[in-house]
Design an enzyme around this catalytic site. Structure first.
Site, PDB file in Angstrom:
ATOM      1  N   HIS A 225      74.819  23.704  47.965  1.00 36.51           N
ATOM      2  CA  HIS A 225      75.333  23.663  49.343  1.00 36.51           C
ATOM      3  C   HIS A 225      74.284  24.348  50.239  1.00 36.51           C
ATOM      4  CE1 HIS A 225      78.095  23.240  52.559  1.00 36.51           C
ATOM      5  NE2 HIS A 225      79.044  24.095  52.223  1.00 36.51           N
ATOM      6  N   HIS A 271      73.195  12.951  49.600  1.00 43.09           N
ATOM      7  CA  HIS A 271      74.319  13.656  50.219  1.00 43.09           C
ATOM      8  C   HIS A 271      75.609  13.057  49.683  1.00 43.09           C
ATOM      9  CE1 HIS A 271      77.093  15.083  53.324  1.00 43.09           C
ATOM     10  NE2 HIS A 271      76.215  16.049  53.510  1.00 43.09           N
ATOM     11  N   ASP A 326      68.546  19.679  54.716  1.00 46.88           N
ATOM     12  CA  ASP A 326      67.840  20.789  54.058  1.00 46.88           C
ATOM     13  C   ASP A 326      66.395  20.431  53.700  1.00 46.88           C
ATOM     14  OD1 ASP A 326      70.287  22.321  53.965  1.00 46.88           O
ATOM     15  OD2 ASP A 326      70.928  20.928  52.410  1.00 46.88           O
TER      16      ASP A 326
HETATM   17  C1  MLT Z   1      76.847  20.464  55.215  1.00 47.13           C
HETATM   18  O1  MLT Z   1      76.254  20.473  56.303  1.00 47.13           O
HETATM   19  O2  MLT Z   1      77.871  21.125  55.014  1.00 47.13           O
HETATM   20  C2  MLT Z   1      76.228  19.725  54.077  1.00 47.13           C
HETATM   21  O3  MLT Z   1      75.534  18.600  54.508  1.00 47.13           O
HETATM   22  C3  MLT Z   1      77.172  19.439  52.939  1.00 47.13           C
HETATM   23  C4  MLT Z   1      78.333  18.527  53.215  1.00 47.13           C
HETATM   24  O4  MLT Z   1      78.524  17.982  54.273  1.00 47.13           O
HETATM   25  O5  MLT Z   1      79.110  18.327  52.241  1.00 47.13           O
END
Ligand code: MLT
Length: 386
Positions: A225, A271, A326
């Site tokens: 995460h 993702h 990321d």
């Molecule tokens: C986020 O910004 O929380 C991440 O991309 C992870 C997600 O959306 O599950």
């Protein structure tokens, strides 16, 4: 499927991380697999040049504010921005060992003990207002950068965070600019990302706001995460070291193929929801090209973007061969002079707590006609272990 059925659950859906399970409503944001993130129905690309306070106002109130309304909101937050000395002293005495994200979660628990009111709405505003000082104080203390100054009422929300951060040699205007964008892009990502879901689940027991957010931050701390922003940067740094500053697209393609053939991870792709390049990543790539085109890490990150996708697309088993946020956020932070990757996930948490806190207020006080959602209690089927 029966009318009104959103999702038919079969045994194949069990033990899959609840991918795609509808759980409730999110009033702040939505992630479409092909269009990406929207805040209150507005695509994230329309948010990128907005002031963070305008965006927080939008998420908090569910509609854009006028100039006066946003100003008034900012003044309200500034009144709440000062933590008690007791909070700061306890944060400064946290152990310096381990990952800073664990200390960040502990700092939220400390803040809850000292500053918490037990009222979700009050605590939500306090969290948004006080987190810049909490995060700055924690980083200043962990890195031994020195005493944290008080917030300055003359400065804006992000300017204050940078003002309180005692990082040596900081380039204030570049950092303010990059942190504005970084915050806006990370405030919220619908209701199902792990840290948000965990925070809401913990709050469903009526645990107060600060404690629920501490749980959220331990969820964000995991490498799958939020911690991915630190790991991806380290990956880009390693690729730069292996391939060199003058690496060509062919060199990077070769390197990626070599890593995959040796079962090594290629970081920053894929993702759980998205099936296109993460629009937050696209915005960061454009920002990096405009502001830091000659930075060696930026050059490598751009080559990884194109070559990585090209190579991963050849594998039909990979459902999302595109870069996520990321893949590039840490590179942009480094290029702007924030050269402490161990703190990147705290920066993510600093912004994400805003969206989580607002979603907790909705679930506790507004959902189901004001009754709030009941305690989270999913069903697990019994199975004999083999
Ligand atoms: C986020 O910004 O929380 C991440 O991309 C992870 C997600 O959306 O599950």
């Amino acid at each position: 499927m029966r009318e009104g059925t959103l999702f038919e659950i079969t045994k194949e859906h069990l033990e899959t991380g609840m991918r795609g399970f509808p759980v409730g409503y999110c009033v702040t944001s939505y992630v479409d697999p092909y269009k990406g993130l929207t805040y209150v129905g507005k695509p994230i690309v329309e948010m990128q040049n907005k002031h963070p306070l305008e965006v927080i106002y939008l998420l908090y109130h569910g509609q854009p504010g006028s100039k006066e309304q946003v100003k008034h909101f900012e003044q309200e937050l500034m009144k709440r921005a000062f933590c008690q000395t007791e909070t700061l002293r306890h944060i400064e005495s946290l152990p310096k060992s381990g990952h800073p994200m664990d200390a960040f979660a502990a700092a939220l628990l400390i803040a809850g003990l000292v500053e918490g009111t037990g009222d979700y709405r009050e605590d939500c505003l306090d969290v948004i207002a006080k987190l810049p000082q909490i995060a700055a104080c924690l980083m200043n203390s962990l890195a031994a950068w020195g005493e944290t100054p008080e917030p300055n009422p003359e400065l804006g929300y992000i300017e204050n965070f940078i003002h309180m951060l005692q990082m040596p040699g900081k380039k204030t205007s570049e950092l303010v600019d990059v942190m504005r964008l970084f915050n806006v892009l990370h405030y919220d990502h619908d209701g199902g990302n792990l840290s948000t879901f965990v925070g809401k689940a913990v709050a469903s027991s009526q645990e107060p706001m600060w404690g629920a957010l501490a749980a959220s931050m331990t969820a964000l701390a995991g490498p799958k995460h939020g911690r991915a922003n630190q790991d991806c940067l380290e990956f880009v740094q390693n690729v730069l070291q292996e391939a060199g500053e003058k690496a060509s697209a062919q060199d990077i393609e070769k390197l990626i193929r070599h890593k995959l053939a040796n079962n090594q991870l290629v970081f920053g792709f894929g993702h759980a929801v998205l099936r296109v390049e993460d629009p937050r990543a696209t915005i960061f790539y454009e920002y990096a090209k405009k502001h830091f085109p000659q930075h060696p890490l930026v050059k490598i990150a751009l080559l990884l973007r194109s070559e990585g996708s090209r190579v991963l697309k050849e594998n039909p088993k990979i459902s999302d061969p595109y870069p996520n946020v990321d893949a590039i956020s840490g590179t942009v932070l480094m290029a702007a002079g924030f050269t402490y990757p161990e703190f990147f996930t705290i920066l993510f948490g600093l912004s994400r707590c805003v969206g989580i806190a607002i979603q907790i207020v909705y679930e506790r006080l507004e959902a189901r006609g004001g009754k709030g959602t009941p305690i989270v209690r999913p069903l697990y089927l019994y199975k004999v272990r083999k």
